[in-house]
Design a protein around this motif. Structure first.
Motif, mmCIF file in Angstrom:
data_model
loop_
_atom_site.group_PDB
_atom_site.id
_atom_site.type_symbol
_atom_site.label_atom_id
_atom_site.label_comp_id
_atom_site.label_asym_id
_atom_site.label_seq_id
_atom_site.Cartn_x
_atom_site.Cartn_y
_atom_site.Cartn_z
ATOM 1 N N ALA D 245 0.827 -1.206 0.000
ATOM 2 C CA ALA D 245 0.000 0.000 0.000
ATOM 3 C C ALA D 245 0.862 1.257 0.000
ATOM 4 C CB ALA D 245 -0.928 0.008 1.212
ATOM 5 N N GLY D 246 1.974 1.231 0.735
ATOM 6 C CA GLY D 246 2.865 2.386 0.765
ATOM 7 C C GLY D 246 3.379 2.703 -0.628
ATOM 8 N N LEU D 247 3.845 1.671 -1.311
ATOM 9 C CA LEU D 247 4.375 1.883 -2.659
ATOM 10 C C LEU D 247 3.256 2.329 -3.598
ATOM 11 C CD1 LEU D 247 6.709 -1.243 -2.900
ATOM 12 C CD2 LEU D 247 7.230 1.041 -2.061
ATOM 13 N N LEU D 248 2.080 1.711 -3.425
ATOM 14 C CA LEU D 248 0.935 2.051 -4.271
ATOM 15 C C LEU D 248 0.552 3.523 -4.091
ATOM 16 C CD1 LEU D 248 -1.480 1.033 -6.060
ATOM 17 C CD2 LEU D 248 -2.731 0.742 -3.919
ATOM 18 N N VAL D 249 0.428 3.951 -2.832
ATOM 19 C CA VAL D 249 0.024 5.335 -2.575
ATOM 20 C C VAL D 249 1.072 6.297 -3.125
ATOM 21 C CG1 VAL D 249 -0.323 7.057 -0.760
ATOM 22 C CG2 VAL D 249 -1.435 4.838 -0.595
ATOM 23 N N GLY D 250 2.350 5.962 -2.918
ATOM 24 C CA GLY D 250 3.419 6.813 -3.443
ATOM 25 C C GLY D 250 3.290 6.992 -4.948
ATOM 26 N N GLY D 251 3.138 5.883 -5.682
ATOM 27 C CA GLY D 251 3.038 5.947 -7.129
ATOM 28 C C GLY D 251 1.767 6.664 -7.566
ATOM 29 N N PHE D 252 0.670 6.303 -6.915
ATOM 30 C CA PHE D 252 -0.639 6.841 -7.272
ATOM 31 C C PHE D 252 -0.674 8.360 -7.133
ATOM 32 C CE2 PHE D 252 -5.080 7.801 -6.309
ATOM 33 C CZ PHE D 252 -5.762 7.033 -7.236
ATOM 34 N N GLU D 253 -0.167 8.846 -6.009
ATOM 35 C CA GLU D 253 -0.264 10.292 -5.800
ATOM 36 C C GLU D 253 0.609 11.040 -6.789
ATOM 37 O OE1 GLU D 253 0.889 11.575 -1.903
ATOM 38 O OE2 GLU D 253 3.018 11.271 -2.282
ATOM 39 N N VAL D 255 1.280 10.127 -9.852
ATOM 40 C CA VAL D 255 0.633 10.126 -11.160
ATOM 41 C C VAL D 255 -0.455 11.199 -11.189
ATOM 42 C CG1 VAL D 255 -0.897 8.807 -12.648
ATOM 43 C CG2 VAL D 255 1.168 7.755 -11.702
ATOM 44 N N PHE D 256 -1.242 11.271 -10.094
ATOM 45 C CA PHE D 256 -2.319 12.265 -10.096
ATOM 46 C C PHE D 256 -1.769 13.677 -9.992
ATOM 47 C CE2 PHE D 256 -5.136 8.788 -9.927
ATOM 48 C CZ PHE D 256 -6.240 9.268 -10.610
ATOM 49 N N GLN D 257 -0.636 13.807 -9.346
ATOM 50 C CA GLN D 257 -0.008 15.122 -9.313
ATOM 51 C C GLN D 257 0.372 15.536 -10.719
ATOM 52 O OE1 GLN D 257 2.804 15.884 -6.290
ATOM 53 N NE2 GLN D 257 4.106 17.074 -7.630
ATOM 54 N N LEU D 258 0.873 14.558 -11.483
ATOM 55 C CA LEU D 258 1.296 14.841 -12.857
ATOM 56 C C LEU D 258 0.103 15.283 -13.699
ATOM 57 C CD1 LEU D 258 3.562 14.636 -15.031
ATOM 58 C CD2 LEU D 258 2.798 12.297 -15.412
ATOM 59 N N TYR D 259 -1.017 14.562 -13.572
ATOM 60 C CA TYR D 259 -2.129 14.839 -14.470
ATOM 61 C C TYR D 259 -3.125 15.857 -13.942
ATOM 62 C CZ TYR D 259 -0.375 11.033 -17.302
ATOM 63 O OH TYR D 259 0.425 10.256 -18.079
#
Lengths: 249, 287, 392, 292
Positions: D245-253, D255-259
């Motif tokens: 979950a830590g890695l997922l949240v890191g990646g997810f946020e 990506v959304f920051q980018l878009y």
């Protein structure tokens, strides 16, 4: 009164209750026995709706209960007690009963106009009566958590009665009681039946079960292995083997 | 003297905020969404008095209703989870609402200036009270009118069967269900009442500080909302009031003279208070 | 209500006469807790140092010709709006004649909001107490109330001048990219309202901006945008913590703009403490640097009270001397029973000022109670800010 | 596409620190069924303590600073246990919750007092290394952070599943009363759990300091929120869940920051959390329905 048809409940791979058929006639005291882990408590939880069914149907007075939430089933007239006592410890004895007044009659009485017509006084009278019946009148303002074990058991029973049930599910009410208390419990159960309440008694204490029930069903591994009068059950070899173990005579 | 009136205003608003969490806590739910309802009440009523030039009373009513509506909407899905999961779900909702207001612009020109919420810069000049000649004393009375009303309402709840039902749900959900209590109705109603109280508190907050922004409704505010009833104890509404007086009156304002030591003591005294009186400060002998 | 306040004041006055020595109280307030604690500490030190100096010189001359000593006290508002309001009410309840503060713009906004908007407006019950702000810097705040005054740098003027100077000095630079801390009122306004506008006005092309939040930790995406834009100038409007994070990421990704511009509040020790190495060469316009004898002297005095001299604390220092001058020219009574009249005199005196004396030279005061302070461009070199250019 | 990959990889690497904080929350929850709200603040506090080494010994190598933070974390964990858990009876979970909130405020304020709130430069290793693959880059220091986090998790799992202490810990988390009857000292196991999570937290704090390059008391608030989000998405009490979950949240946020930009970023993280609460309330590795 209560009819279970092919009632099944799985927990992951475990079949806690497996295709159970049961018919509890009105006005009788019906015993449900079986070794530990045989699915008795699960059956009670299925009847009251704490767990959803995996398969099967439950009929109460000809009406299907399967999709009703727990509190609606109570309003239909099914009340229960818990094997491990679950009172509201930080409410007083009196409040424990007050909270439990949820039968349709009580609900109607709490409507705005009915209150002015003395509904509240009648609710109080009823609680006083229940306290009297359970021998807790002198403890009415005590916190439930401060009661002795026996008193807590009695309060649980009174709380179930506060809902004016037609069917009462008693989940091991005698657990931890001495024989004098069991005697009193037997008196109460018989008194309730005399008032017209049907009782499903789940119990380990044979002294009680064999003494008060009209009919008994035996569960093992979630399945019914026998049903009959107390005498028939006591004589049944299958039951003796499953329940009392190989060594019992 | 104005200072004491101001302080009493502040204590009043925080008491309302704490009471909004109190009723929800009675049902055993720890909600960190109260800051969100507080924010909704603040923004909605602020926009009504500043942009639509309403009187404070109807604006306050609408702010309370908006808080209640939001709380009711959150109540249903929040029922799916319990305990820590609920804490975090409500925290996420609260942060979501804060971020919404962080991105929310709605300004209209009024005279030579533009008024209304402007995203990260906040919503300034909510000056209904001073512009209409209300003194600090008047505002204090107005705020306390609502504090007294809400406390009386909750106190009456506590004595009524409804209060006993709330506490029963808080003690044991399974048993409450089994004696015929409709959990959904009870929890959602508690949440809704809490939301209405928080909405009213938010309205009062917006008008007595005159300026609100997203950061005024952060997790810390949500934590304070539940801290008041917990520190005060859940036995009665007076516990919450006692805790607000303890926290805002003593720890924040009373220790201000200590300067540097004040904030160090703040955390330490809360830890100490909870160790010495885990049931809360205001708790009579009994259960 | 007023009668009660008067009674309290009278009682205080009765106590005061016993002490024989006359005093005038100036209260300071600001953040002494939380991440901006250093601001409060420095302002307090500067105020104490200035009061000490004034008192050694005999104190403040009152209307009757006698002298009064200045007493300073300082309150912590924790950079919290509600606490700020409580503090200003508390100060107004004492015999303080004027307050200097607060640190945070988000405290200043509601604080000015509870002040009376227009003087002599009987319909407005806002607090009637003069506040002379030293730090809260977000543009245009004093407009909120006629009781609010500020002696903070005018960012519009400073950045206008900075971009003008850059245009002259580096005629071949064309493009600007911004880095902005989006969730803090001041930094956000400075980029969107000030820097962007001023750069465009001086014929730079603003290509866009990267945004981050106050407490962000990962700047990779933003710096990548920065890198792609490949602008000649990068202007960062952020407070030291997130600015340092961004600068470190820029170093990693090899983003080296020809010119690096910073937010005026960051021209402080904090930036150097956090990331001196990465901030090398950053140019910031500021209203203070120890460039002349007076400024150095002020910094030394402040250091005696364990404070650092920077653009914020030195504004507090200047405010003390301006207030002394206003008290004397407006002939305040210093009498505890005349507090409200004295406060009003101070307000009117401050409103009348067209020019005040500052450490870097004369400060023009505008009609909307703001200052147009002299400023310098400083640059981070080694472990200090050195003066790069004096545009005046 | 490259932007996307880059955002994911940056985010996932940084997510390792979220994972460490998430593990701390989840472990305490697993053993005591309580939340330690002071955990992220204590981790940052421990990272600050590492800086004390530089005070005494200027020019100490970064690794020594990290080690110092690691040990300070263990000590802080024990202090938090004593102050917030040991003396408060089990029947008052809300009091425990509140005292950890008090502890969070206290630790933050101690840090503020010690540093006047100024951001502090934090040492890092390999911060000048950048791995390039065409346009695609990876930060050397983040790779180290990631590696250290993975190693720490491996050690933790080994400790839990290969040692007697780990066995006792797991026993307490599953059946506290039965464990007590078997002669396990529950209070002691609880204290040790706090020390272990504290050590991990100290390491996490140091790694966060190293990867940002700067420490500030501002960090503890957002980190607490992220840590809790990670704990829920991973499933309460599940260590592998917290890691993923830590890695997922890191990646997810990222990506959304980018878009969607930074102002909306956290909104999407909260939506991700809601999605999990609705569709997978048991977390990533939830068993499919257990008894009761």
């Amino acid at each position: 009164m209560l009819e279970l048809k092919g009632v099944t409940r799985h927990f992951g791979g475990v079949r806690a209750v497996d295709g159970l058929d049961l018919l509890v006639p009105e006005g009788c005291i019906f015993g449900l026995i079986g070794p530990n882990g045989s699915g008795k408590s699960t059956t009670v939880n299925l009847i009251t709706g704490l767990f959803p069914l995996t398969a099967g149907t439950i009929l109460f007075r000809g009406e299907r209960l399967d999709d009703l939430p727990t509190h609606r089933r109570l309003q239909k007239g099914i009340a229960r007690t818990f094997q491990n006592i679950r009172l509201f410890g930080r409410l007083t004895v009196w409040q424990n009963l007050w909270v439990a007044q949820n039968s349709p009659e009580d609900r109607a009485r709490r409507s705005f106009f009915a209150r002015w017509l003395g509904g509240r006084r009648r609710a109080r009278d009823e609680i006083a009566h229940l306290l009297e019946f359970s021998g807790l009148a002198h403890k009415a303002d005590e916190f439930a958590a401060n009661l002795s074990f026996g008193e807590q058991r009695r309060l649980e029973l009174a709380r179930a009665l506060a809902a004016r049930p037609r069917l009462l599910l008693l989940d091991e009410p005698a657990a931890g009681m001495n024989s004098e208390e069991i005697g009193q419990l037997r008196e109460r159960i018989l008194a309730l039946r005399a008032r017209g309440i049907t009782i499903l008694l789940i119990e380990h204490v044979m002294e009680l079960v064999m003494g008060v029930t009209d009919r008994i069903a035996v569960l093992n591994f979630g399945q019914k292995i026998a049903e009959g009068s107390p005498a028939e059950i006591q004589a049944d070899p299958v039951v003796r083997k499953a329940y009392l173990g190989g060594g019992a005579t | 003297m104005d200072f004491y009136f101001g302080l009493i205003q502040l204590i009043g608003v925080h008491t309302l905020l704490g009471l909004s969490a109190y009723i929800v806590l009675l049902t055993g739910q720890v909600s960190l969404a109260q800051a969100a309802f507080y924010a909704i009440g603040a923004y909605v009523s602020g926009m009504l008095t500043v942009l639509a030039e309403w009187h404070i009373v109807p604006a306050l009513a609408v702010g309370g209703l908006a808080g209640a509506a939001a709380a009711c909407a959150v109540g249903f899905p929040a029922l799916r989870v319990k305990g820590l999961m609920l804490v975090i779900a409500t925290l996420a909702f609260g942060e979501g609402v804060r971020i919404f207001f962080f991105n929310f612009d709605y300004q209209i020109a009024k005279g030579d200036i533009k008024v209304g919420p402007l995203g990260g810069e906040g919503f300034r000049q909510i000056r209904f009270f001073p512009e209409n000649g209300w003194t600090t004393f008047d505002v204090m009375l107005f705020i306390w009118l609502f504090v007294v009303l809400v406390m009386a309402l909750l106190w009456w709840f506590d004595r009524s069967r409804y209060g006993a039902v709330l506490r029963a749900v808080g003690e044991d959900e399974v048993a409450a269900q089994s004696v015929g209590v409709n959990l959904t109705a009870v929890k959602v109603s508690a949440m809704t009442v809490g939301g209405a109280i928080a909405g009213i508190a938010g309205c009062l907050y917006a008008h007595y500080t005159t300026h609100i922004e997203h950061a005024s409704f952060n997790v810390l505010v949500a934590t304070f909302a539940i801290a008041y009833p917990i520190v005060g104890g859940l036995q009665s509404v007076f516990g919450t009031l006692a805790a607000v007086v303890f926290v805002q009156g003593f720890l924040v304002e009373g220790l201000r003279e200590l300067g540097d030591w004040r904030n160090l003591l703040f955390g330490a005294l809360i830890v100490l208070a909870m160790n010495l009186r885990p049931q809360g400060l205001f708790w009579r002998r009994g259960a | 209500m007023k009668k009660l306040a008067l009674a309290v004041a009278l009682a205080l006055a009765a106590g005061g006469t016993l002490a024989q020595e006359k005093t005038v109280r100036i209260s300071g307030f600001g953040a002494k807790t939380g991440p901006v604690r250093s601001f409060g500490i420095n302002s307090e030190a500067a105020m104490l140092a200035a009061a000490d100096l004034i008192n050694k010189g005999g104190g403040v001359r009152l209307a009757d010709g006698s002298k009064a000593r200045i007493v300073v006290d300082f309150y912590d508002d924790a950079c919290n709006a509600e606490q700020g309001i409580s503090v200003i009410r508390r100060i107004a309840g004492t015999d303080a004649l004027v307050a200097i503060g607060p640190t945070c713009s988000n405290v200043a906004e509601p604080l000015f909001g509870i002040l009376q908007k227009k003087v002599d407006d009987p319909g407005d019950t806002g607090l009637q107490f003069p506040v002379f702000t030293d730090v809260a810097i977000k543009i245009g705040l004093a407009r909120i109330s006629e009781w609010a005054f500020r002696n903070v740098p005018n960012e519009m003027t400073m950045y206008s001048s900075l971009f003008y100077w850059l245009r002259q000095k580096y005629p071949d630079l064309k493009t600007v990219w911004g880095g902005v801390e989006e969730d803090f009122a001041h930094s956000r306004t400075t980029w969107h309202v000030v820097m962007k506008d001023r750069a465009t006005a001086n014929n730079f092309q603003v290509l866009g901006e990267s945004k981050w939040l106050l407490a962000d930790t990962n700047f990779a995406t933003q710096v990548r945008e920065m890198k792609k834009a490949n602008a000649d100038i990068i202007a960062i409007s952020a407070h030291p913590f997130s600015m340092c994070g961004a600068l470190k990421e820029m170093q990693r990704q090899g983003v080296k703009p020809k010119v690096l511009v910073g937010l005026t509040s960051s021209s402080s020790l904090e930036t150097l403490q956090g990331c001196a190495k990465q901030a090398q060469g950053m140019i910031i316009p500021t209203s203070f640097a120890p460039v002349n004898k007076e400024a150095k002297f002020a910094a030394e005095q402040t250091a005696k009270f364990k404070g650092t001299a920077d653009l914020h604390s030195m504004a507090a220092w200047e405010n003390m001397f301006i207030l002394k001058q206003v008290m004397e020219s407006e002939r305040i009574s210093g009498d505890k029973s005349q507090i409200q009249a004295d406060r009003r005199k101070i307000r009117d005196g401050l409103a009348k000022l067209k020019v005040t004396k500052g450490l870097l030279g004369d400060t023009k005061r505008t009609d909307d109670r703001e200052a147009d302070k002299p400023y310098l461009f400083v640059q981070a070199r080694g472990n200090e800010w050195v003066v790069l250019h004096n545009p005046l | 596409m490259l932007d996307f990959l880059q955002a994911v990889s940056d985010g996932v690497l940084f997510g390792a620190t979220y994972a460490l904080i998430g593990i701390g929350f989840t472990l305490v929850f697993g053993v005591m069924h309580k939340i330690n709200m002071a955990y992220a603040a204590a981790s940052i506090g421990a990272a600050y303590s590492g800086l004390l080494l530089l005070e005494v010994m200027a020019g100490a190598p970064p690794a020594a600073v990290f080690a110092c933070a690691f040990l300070a974390g263990g000590l802080l964990g024990w202090v938090v246990y004593l102050a917030c858990f040991h003396f408060i009876p089990l029947s008052h979970p809300l009091a425990t919750l509140m005292s950890t909130v008090g502890m969070l405020l206290l630790i933050d304020e101690v840090v503020v007092h010690a540093t006047d709130g100024m951001p502090q430069n934090y040492p890092a290793m390999f911060d000048d290394v950048m791995l390039h693959a065409g346009e695609f880059t990876l930060r050397g220091d983040l790779l180290l952070v990631f590696g250290v986090c993975v190693a720490a998790m491996a050690c933790l799992l080994a400790l839990l599943y290969r040692t007697r202490l780990g066995l006792a810990t797991r026993a307490v988390s599953q059946q506290p009363i039965a464990a007590q009857l078997c002669g396990i000292q529950v209070a002691q196991v609880n204290a040790i759990t706090f020390v272990i999570t504290g050590l991990l937290g100290g390491l996490a704090g140091a790694m966060i300091g190293a990867s940002v390059g700067t420490l500030s008391p501002l960090l503890s608030g957002p980190l607490t929120v992220k840590g809790l989000v990670v704990t829920v998405i991973g499933g309460l009490g599940s260590i592998p869940g917290a890691i993923v979950a830590g890695l997922l949240v890191g990646g997810f946020e990222n990506v959304f920051q980018l878009y969607r930009g930074v102002t909306e970023r956290d909104l999407y993280v909260m939506l991700l959390l809601f999605a999990f609460l609705v569709f997978r309330p048991g977390g990533i590795f939830a068993p499919r329905g257990g008894r009761d």
